[in-house]
Design a protein around this motif. Sequence first.
Motif, PDB file in Angstrom:
ATOM      1  N   ARG A 444       0.880  -1.168   0.000  1.00 52.62           N
ATOM      2  CA  ARG A 444       0.000   0.000   0.000  1.00 52.62           C
ATOM      3  C   ARG A 444       0.918   1.218   0.000  1.00 52.62           C
ATOM      4  N   LEU A 445       0.980   1.887  -1.132  1.00 53.54           N
ATOM      5  CA  LEU A 445       1.977   2.931  -1.350  1.00 53.54           C
ATOM      6  C   LEU A 445       1.322   4.271  -1.680  1.00 53.54           C
ATOM      7  N   GLY A 446       1.919   5.337  -1.172  1.00 51.31           N
ATOM      8  CA  GLY A 446       1.479   6.672  -1.535  1.00 51.31           C
ATOM      9  C   GLY A 446       0.530   7.286  -0.530  1.00 51.31           C
ATOM     10  N   ALA A 447      -0.072   8.397  -0.914  1.00 50.79           N
ATOM     11  CA  ALA A 447      -0.906   9.179  -0.009  1.00 50.79           C
ATOM     12  C   ALA A 447      -2.320   8.620   0.070  1.00 50.79           C
ATOM     13  N   TYR A 448      -2.816   8.491   1.300  1.00 47.41           N
ATOM     14  CA  TYR A 448      -4.190   8.059   1.562  1.00 47.41           C
ATOM     15  C   TYR A 448      -4.787   8.966   2.634  1.00 47.41           C
ATOM     16  N   ASN A 449      -6.106   9.172   2.531  1.00 49.32           N
ATOM     17  CA  ASN A 449      -6.802   9.997   3.517  1.00 49.32           C
ATOM     18  C   ASN A 449      -7.075   9.198   4.782  1.00 49.32           C
ATOM     19  N   ALA A 450      -7.222   9.917   5.885  1.00 52.25           N
ATOM     20  CA  ALA A 450      -7.610   9.312   7.151  1.00 52.25           C
ATOM     21  C   ALA A 450      -8.536  10.268   7.889  1.00 52.25           C
ATOM     22  N   SER A 451      -9.457   9.686   8.654  1.00 52.54           N
ATOM     23  CA  SER A 451     -10.381  10.470   9.478  1.00 52.54           C
ATOM     24  C   SER A 451      -9.971  10.333  10.939  1.00 52.54           C
ATOM     25  N   LEU A 452      -9.843  11.466  11.624  1.00 54.86           N
ATOM     26  CA  LEU A 452      -9.395  11.470  13.014  1.00 54.86           C
ATOM     27  C   LEU A 452     -10.571  11.666  13.960  1.00 54.86           C
ATOM     28  N   LYS A 453     -10.470  11.031  15.118  1.00 53.01           N
ATOM     29  CA  LYS A 453     -11.522  11.106  16.126  1.00 53.01           C
ATOM     30  C   LYS A 453     -11.504  12.481  16.784  1.00 53.01           C
ATOM     31  N   GLU A 454     -12.662  13.122  16.799  1.00 54.87           N
ATOM     32  CA  GLU A 454     -12.754  14.432  17.435  1.00 54.87           C
ATOM     33  C   GLU A 454     -12.392  14.334  18.915  1.00 54.87           C
ATOM     34  N   GLY A 455     -11.606  15.298  19.370  1.00 57.69           N
ATOM     35  CA  GLY A 455     -11.185  15.321  20.762  1.00 57.69           C
ATOM     36  C   GLY A 455      -9.961  14.478  21.056  1.00 57.69           C
ATOM     37  N   TYR A 462      -2.925  17.880  14.730  1.00 55.68           N
ATOM     38  CA  TYR A 462      -3.098  18.270  13.335  1.00 55.68           C
ATOM     39  C   TYR A 462      -3.966  19.515  13.177  1.00 55.68           C
ATOM     40  N   GLY A 463      -4.809  19.790  14.181  1.00 57.21           N
ATOM     41  CA  GLY A 463      -5.747  20.889  14.042  1.00 57.21           C
ATOM     42  C   GLY A 463      -6.814  20.595  13.009  1.00 57.21           C
ATOM     43  N   SER A 464      -7.098  19.307  12.804  1.00 55.45           N
ATOM     44  CA  SER A 464      -8.068  18.886  11.787  1.00 55.45           C
ATOM     45  C   SER A 464      -8.487  17.456  12.080  1.00 55.45           C
ATOM     46  N   THR A 465      -9.628  17.062  11.513  1.00 53.64           N
ATOM     47  CA  THR A 465     -10.060  15.662  11.627  1.00 53.64           C
ATOM     48  C   THR A 465      -9.934  14.931  10.298  1.00 53.64           C
ATOM     49  N   ARG A 466      -9.355  15.586   9.300  1.00 52.40           N
ATOM     50  CA  ARG A 466      -9.094  14.930   8.008  1.00 52.40           C
ATOM     51  C   ARG A 466      -7.658  15.208   7.599  1.00 52.40           C
ATOM     52  N   ILE A 467      -6.910  14.156   7.315  1.00 49.72           N
ATOM     53  CA  ILE A 467      -5.508  14.297   6.920  1.00 49.72           C
ATOM     54  C   ILE A 467      -5.218  13.378   5.733  1.00 49.72           C
ATOM     55  N   ALA A 468      -4.085  13.589   5.094  1.00 48.69           N
ATOM     56  CA  ALA A 468      -3.587  12.699   4.037  1.00 48.69           C
ATOM     57  C   ALA A 468      -2.113  12.466   4.299  1.00 48.69           C
ATOM     58  N   GLU A 469      -1.717  11.198   4.402  1.00 46.32           N
ATOM     59  CA  GLU A 469      -0.323  10.862   4.685  1.00 46.32           C
ATOM     60  C   GLU A 469       0.136   9.712   3.782  1.00 46.32           C
ATOM     61  N   ARG A 470       1.454   9.569   3.678  1.00 47.01           N
ATOM     62  CA  ARG A 470       2.040   8.575   2.772  1.00 47.01           C
ATOM     63  C   ARG A 470       2.283   7.245   3.474  1.00 47.01           C
ATOM     64  N   HIS A 471       1.960   6.170   2.764  1.00 51.35           N
ATOM     65  CA  HIS A 471       2.069   4.822   3.311  1.00 51.35           C
ATOM     66  C   HIS A 471       3.096   4.004   2.537  1.00 51.35           C
ATOM     67  N   ARG A 472       3.606   2.966   3.242  1.00 48.46           N
ATOM     68  CA  ARG A 472       4.460   1.960   2.606  1.00 48.46           C
ATOM     69  C   ARG A 472       4.463   0.713   3.501  1.00 48.46           C
ATOM     70  N   HIS A 473       3.495  -0.166   3.269  1.00 45.90           N
ATOM     71  CA  HIS A 473       3.419  -1.356   4.128  1.00 45.90           C
ATOM     72  C   HIS A 473       2.561  -2.436   3.476  1.00 45.90           C
ATOM     73  N   ARG A 474       2.802  -3.670   3.910  1.00 47.33           N
ATOM     74  CA  ARG A 474       2.016  -4.825   3.470  1.00 47.33           C
ATOM     75  C   ARG A 474       1.104  -5.354   4.575  1.00 47.33           C
ATOM     76  N   TYR A 475       1.410  -5.029   5.799  1.00 53.15           N
ATOM     77  CA  TYR A 475       0.680  -5.596   6.943  1.00 53.15           C
ATOM     78  C   TYR A 475      -0.060  -4.492   7.681  1.00 53.15           C
ATOM     79  N   GLU A 476      -1.181  -4.859   8.299  1.00 51.35           N
ATOM     80  CA  GLU A 476      -2.105  -3.885   8.869  1.00 51.35           C
ATOM     81  C   GLU A 476      -2.672  -4.426  10.173  1.00 51.35           C
ATOM     82  N   VAL A 477      -2.963  -3.543  11.125  1.00 54.14           N
ATOM     83  CA  VAL A 477      -3.644  -3.951  12.349  1.00 54.14           C
ATOM     84  C   VAL A 477      -5.063  -4.406  12.002  1.00 54.14           C
TER      85      VAL A 477
END
Length: 547
Positions: A444-455, A462-477
Amino acid sequence: MARYIFITGGVVSSLGKGLASAALGALLQARGFSVRLRKLDPYLNVDPGTMSPFEHGEVFVTDDGAETDLDLGHYERFTGVAARNTDSISSGRIYSNVLEKERRGAYLGKTIQVIPHVTNEIKDFLRQGEDEVDFMLCEIGGTVGDIEGLPFFEAIRQFTHERPRGECILMHLTLLPYLAASGELKTKPTQHSVKELQSIGLAPDVLVCRSEHPIPEKERDKIALFCNVRPDAVIPAYDLKSIYEAPLAYHGQGLDQAVLDAFGISPAPRPNLARWLDVQDRIHNTDGEVRVAIVGKYVQLEDAYKSIKEALTHGGMANRVKVHVEWVDAEDFDKDDVGERLGQYNAILVPGGFGERGTEGKIKAAQFARERKIPYLGICLGMQMAVIEAARNAAGIEKAGSEEFDHEAGAKRFEPVVYHLKEWIQGNQTVTRKETDDKGGTMRLGAYNASLKEGSRVAEVYGSTRIAERHRHRYEVDVKYREKLENAGLCFSGMSPDGRLPEIVEWQDHPWFIGVQFHPELKSKPFEPHPLFADFVRAAVENSRLV
C-alpha cells in the motif's frame, strides 16, 4: 519551456550531489523561479523498493506511490515541491520499458540497441513536464566513467545537442584531496574527471569542488584554466555543521549566480533568503536540548532512517531545541535490560521495518514507554509493535503477534492482530494483493486519507479531523480487535475513511503515546515541520523538565 541543469559527479561517490542539487533548487526559488528536481540512477533495479536498507538506505515514497531514491527527500525538504513518479528513474526501469515495448511490437521489428532506443527512452523521461517549471534539475547517480552510467551520459549529450543553445548546462561535482605530507590541495583528480566527461562529449559549465580546506585563488584559477570553465564558475563546497546551511553557503560562494550567468540570465533577480536565514537561526540559537532514542534494526546505517532523523531536527527547530538522536539496536534488548538503555532518554521512537528480526526488542521498547510514561512515537511497524504490546500486556491476548512473522517462519505461532493486507480502496478502485505476489511495488503505497476522532490528541496536533499521509506497508492492524483493545485503553483515533483500516492509535492515559501506520517523516521540512514531530519533540521537552 524549462531550462535544464544536469548535475554529475566525479572522482569519488557520496560527494553530495543530491544536497547540492537541492540547495541550488532552493536558491533558484529564492530568486523567484519555479523548479523541479529529478534523479537518474544507473542501477538495474527497477526501483529501490526491494533493496535492503543496508544496500541503499531509505526508500522515499511520493504521494502518487513511487518508491524512489532518498535524494528525492532532500529535494522535497529544501524546495517544498512534492516529488512525483516522474521524478525518479533507474536503468532497470528504462530497460524494462524498452523491453515491454519490444514485446508489444512497438519498434516494428527493428534491432533494439542502447543507441537510439535506450537513450531515446531516457530523453522521453527528461521531457516529461518540461512546460510546468522554469528550471529542471536532473541529478545523475554514480560517478562519470561508471560503465552502467554511460547510457545516461550519452542521452544527456544527445539531449543538450538537440535543444536550442543556452537551454542546458552541466554542473559537475568533484573532490580536491588534501595531502598532509606536502600541505597541498591536489587538482589533478578534478582535471581527470573533467577530461573523462569531455571524452564522451560533455563539458561542465559550473564546477563544484568539495574540499576540507580553503581553496586558494591560484588553485581555482588553475582548475578553471585546465577544465575550461570561468574562474567564477569554480565553486568551493566546504563541510558544514548542518545540511540546512547549504543554501546560504552555496549562495555565499556564488553558485546560483554562476548558474544564471551560464544561462545568460542578466540581470538576475535578487534573492529573498529570509526563509533560510530563519532556518539557520533556529538551528544555531536553541534554548535547550533533548535526547531521543530511535529503536530500530538498521541502526548501523543511519541513511536507513534519513527522513526520520531530519524530521526530528525539524521538530527541534519548531521548539527551538537541539535534538540529540541516538541509535539503539532493537536486537540488544534480547540480552540487555530495557530500562538501563532507554531510561536515559526523553522520548522513544520506533520506526518502520520488515521481517521479524528485532521485533521483540521493539515491543519491549513500546512497553517501557507506556509503563514509564515516556513520549513514544511508533511509525508503521512501530505502531504495529505498540498494538501487539497492548494486546499481550493490557488486553489479555497472550499470543498476539503478526502474520508477517508466521509467514516468515513457515509456522503458525501467533494470534495475528496484525495481518497481511489483501484489499484496500485506492481512489475509486479496489486494490487486491496476495502473499505470493512479487515484492516490488505491491505494498500500500502513496498518499491516503484518514479520518481522526474528534477530541483525540492527534486531532489536536493536526488541528483537523481529516488528513492525508504517505504509506508503505504490506501488513495492517486487524480492525476486529479494535473493541477489545479500546476496552483496555488503546484508542483507535485515526481510521481510513471507510472505517476498515486503523491509521492511528494512542493511549488515552499517557502524556504522549501515538502510533501511526503511515510515514509522517516523508512530508516534514525545515521551514514546515510536520505537526506530529513538532509535538513529539515538545512532549520530549516537557518530559526532560520532569526528570
